[in-house]
Write a protein that holds these residues in place. Structure first.
Motif, PDB file in Angstrom:
ATOM      1  N   THR B   5     -14.000   0.017  -0.014  1.00 53.76           N
ATOM      2  CA  THR B   5     -13.968  -1.304   0.622  1.00 53.76           C
ATOM      3  C   THR B   5     -14.261  -1.206   2.125  1.00 53.76           C
ATOM      4  N   ASP B   6     -13.869  -0.094   2.756  1.00 53.49           N
ATOM      5  CA  ASP B   6     -14.159   0.042   4.185  1.00 53.49           C
ATOM      6  C   ASP B   6     -15.661   0.150   4.453  1.00 53.49           C
ATOM      7  N   ILE B  65     -11.081  -9.683  10.565  1.00 57.25           N
ATOM      8  CA  ILE B  65     -10.647  -8.746   9.527  1.00 57.25           C
ATOM      9  C   ILE B  65     -11.183  -7.385   9.949  1.00 57.25           C
ATOM     10  N   LYS B  66     -10.295  -6.501  10.347  1.00 57.90           N
ATOM     11  CA  LYS B  66     -10.743  -5.183  10.815  1.00 57.90           C
ATOM     12  C   LYS B  66     -10.679  -4.156   9.703  1.00 57.90           C
ATOM     13  N   GLN B  67      -9.720  -4.344   8.817  1.00 59.46           N
ATOM     14  CA  GLN B  67      -9.712  -3.516   7.615  1.00 59.46           C
ATOM     15  C   GLN B  67      -9.050  -4.313   6.503  1.00 59.46           C
ATOM     16  N   PHE B  68      -9.370  -3.939   5.289  1.00 60.66           N
ATOM     17  CA  PHE B  68      -8.800  -4.670   4.175  1.00 60.66           C
ATOM     18  C   PHE B  68      -7.428  -4.106   3.844  1.00 60.66           C
ATOM     19  N   THR B  69      -6.409  -4.964   3.956  1.00 58.81           N
ATOM     20  CA  THR B  69      -5.084  -4.513   3.553  1.00 58.81           C
ATOM     21  C   THR B  69      -4.845  -4.909   2.107  1.00 58.81           C
ATOM     22  N   SER B  70      -5.810  -5.632   1.564  1.00 58.49           N
ATOM     23  CA  SER B  70      -5.689  -6.069   0.186  1.00 58.49           C
ATOM     24  C   SER B  70      -7.101  -6.086  -0.400  1.00 58.49           C
ATOM     25  N   SER B  71      -7.237  -6.483  -1.644  1.00 52.66           N
ATOM     26  CA  SER B  71      -8.593  -6.457  -2.206  1.00 52.66           C
ATOM     27  C   SER B  71      -9.445  -7.586  -1.613  1.00 52.66           C
ATOM     28  N   TYR B  75      -8.629 -11.846  -0.356  1.00 49.48           N
ATOM     29  CA  TYR B  75      -9.012 -12.593   0.854  1.00 49.48           C
ATOM     30  C   TYR B  75      -9.821 -13.829   0.489  1.00 49.48           C
ATOM     31  N   GLU B 107      -0.746 -14.427  -1.113  1.00 51.22           N
ATOM     32  CA  GLU B 107      -1.968 -14.403  -0.322  1.00 51.22           C
ATOM     33  C   GLU B 107      -1.848 -15.288   0.914  1.00 51.22           C
ATOM     34  N   LEU B 110      -1.726 -13.591   4.160  1.00 43.70           N
ATOM     35  CA  LEU B 110      -3.009 -13.016   4.555  1.00 43.70           C
ATOM     36  C   LEU B 110      -3.869 -14.046   5.252  1.00 43.70           C
TER      37      LEU B 110
END
Lengths: 247, 191
Positions: B5-6, B65-71, B75, B107, B110
């Motif tokens: 994902t990153d 959004i700098k990184q995904f903390t979830s799928s 989001y 969610e 988020l």
């Protein structure tokens, strides 16, 4: 001193928009916004520009997604003719003449392939709903375009003064010409766009392939489809399907 | 194909077209299924999914959004859910669907840092947009990198279209002057 000051101000604005302000620079920016009306005006102008560009980008993204969506039917959505009765009829036809004989029987129908694939490119660049009060030539052109009065649209596009002529106008003139059946002129427009790298290069390759298809020039049609597939994502699936039919 | 994902995040941030398409298609059917409980037509559901996707994408571009903390779909769904409510309010539909808040509740948190703003422009901004659209392609691209993508001069230099920082700066100044001149000329015309 004056010059150093103005450098400093430019730099603060630049850092604000690239999200690289340090806390002390943020403070300096806030102070200047409070105390200096000229600076504030410049800041507001750039904020307005940011919003305007954002909106422009959103419109482009939306058009791109609608393009993806138009290509999805083959995969997940069922077109309306795709019902059991029609499948049964199609199956009987296939059985009667045999799969191998199908293309031989019907031959490659260039006009039908053109009709199947040609769709006028929507106006994704000029929002008619904005500035209703402002009746510019460009607005008139796109109003005509959206109401499918391509003769008038073309006439108006040509009237746009050179200094106000955005680089997407050529593409839409090409679209109008296509709808008017003026193939050679349309071909020239799209060729110019590709050669000069103006807006809508990928789309122009697609329309060039369709024009050549209409002119039964398989070689050139295939050439543009291949260029499109190799370099762009626009209509890639359609281009592949069309190329398969040409081969 | 992007697996991590990153990597997807990076590719989207850099404006990679195939990642943009891949993520759109990967989550589309799931979202349309999810939206069925809200009694929307498929056309509306697709329209909302597209708007949600654009908001999602813009949040990535702007670094919210700098990184995904979830799928990714979490989001997208949290944004989509807000837009569905907006749409239903607009349609004045009193949906009898039982909103499954349990599904979307987690969610909600988020969603808070994300930007749902539907950008409708002021008169002044519309004028700027119009003249921005009439600039040459190079100016439009450069200003878009600056103001939309938030690129630094160095980021722009790394793209390889310019030779030095000064060239980027002076090109940007020329584009801005050009834009101001066009706006001024047109406002005089209407005076």
């Amino acid at each position: 001193m004056q010059a150093a000051n103005s450098m400093n101000r430019e730099d603060l604005l630049y850092r604000y928009f690239s999200h690289t302000l340090s806390p002390s620079q943020k403070k300096a920016l806030d102070e200047l916004l409070q105390s200096d009306a000229d600076f504030r005006r410049q800041f507001e102008f750039e904020v307005n520009l940011k919003h305007a560009i954002q909106k422009t980008e959103n419109e482009k993204l939306k058009a791109k997604l609608q393009g993806f969506e138009a290509e999805i039917p083959n995969k997940t959505k069922k077109p309306s003719w795709f019902n059991s009765r029609n499948i049964a009829i199609a199956a009987s036809v296939v059985l009667l003449i045999g799969v191998a004989g199908f293309y031989h029987f019907f031959g490659l129908d260039h006009s039908a392939l053109y009709e199947d694939n040609f769709k006028t490119y929507p106006n994704t660049v000029y929002s008619i709903t904005r500035s209703d009060s402002e009746n510019t030539v460009e607005r008139q052109a796109f109003v005509a375009y959206e109401t499918e009065d391509y003769g008038l649209a073309l006439e108006k596009f040509k009237q746009i003064p050179a200094d106000l002529r955005a680089d997407y106008i050529g593409f839409y003139e090409g679209q109008a010409l296509l709808n008017l059946g003026r193939w050679d002129e349309a071909l020239q427009h799209f060729t110019d766009i590709v050669e000069n790298g103006q807006s809508f290069v990928a789309e122009s390759h697609w329309y060039l392939s369709l024009i050549y298809l209409h002119q039964k020039d398989k070689t050139n049609a295939a050439k543009h489809l291949k260029t499109l597939m190799a370099n762009y994502t626009y209509n890639r699936d359609k281009a592949k399907a069309l190329l398969d039919k040409l081969n | 194909m992007y697996r991590r994902t990153d990597d997807i995040l990076q590719a989207l941030k850099q404006g990679d077209d195939s990642a943009f398409r891949q993520v759109y298609e990967a989550n589309r059917d799931k979202f349309l299924n999810f939206s069925k409980r809200y009694q929307l037509t498929e056309e509306d559901a697709v329209d909302i999914y597209q708007d949600a996707y654009i908001v999602f994408y813009n949040n990535i571009v702007e670094g919210k959004i700098k990184q995904f903390t979830s799928s990714i779909s979490t989001y997208l769904f949290s944004i989509g859910k807000h837009l569905i409510y907006d749409r239903m309010r607009k349609n004045k539909l009193e949906s009898e669907a039982n909103f499954d808040f349990a599904v979307v509740k987690d969610e909600e948190s988020l969603a808070s840092p994300l930007d749902f703003e539907d950008v409708s422009l002021t008169e002044e901004q519309l004028l700027v947009q119009k003249h921005f659209g009439s600039l040459g392609k190079k100016c439009q691209e450069l200003l878009t990198l600056f103001y939309y993508r938030g690129y630094t001069i160095k980021d722009i230099l790394d793209l390889g279209d310019y030779n030095s920082e000064n060239v980027v700066k002076s090109q940007k100044s020329r584009c801005m002057k050009n834009l101001r001149d066009r706006i001024n000329a047109s406002s005089k015309q209407y005076e």
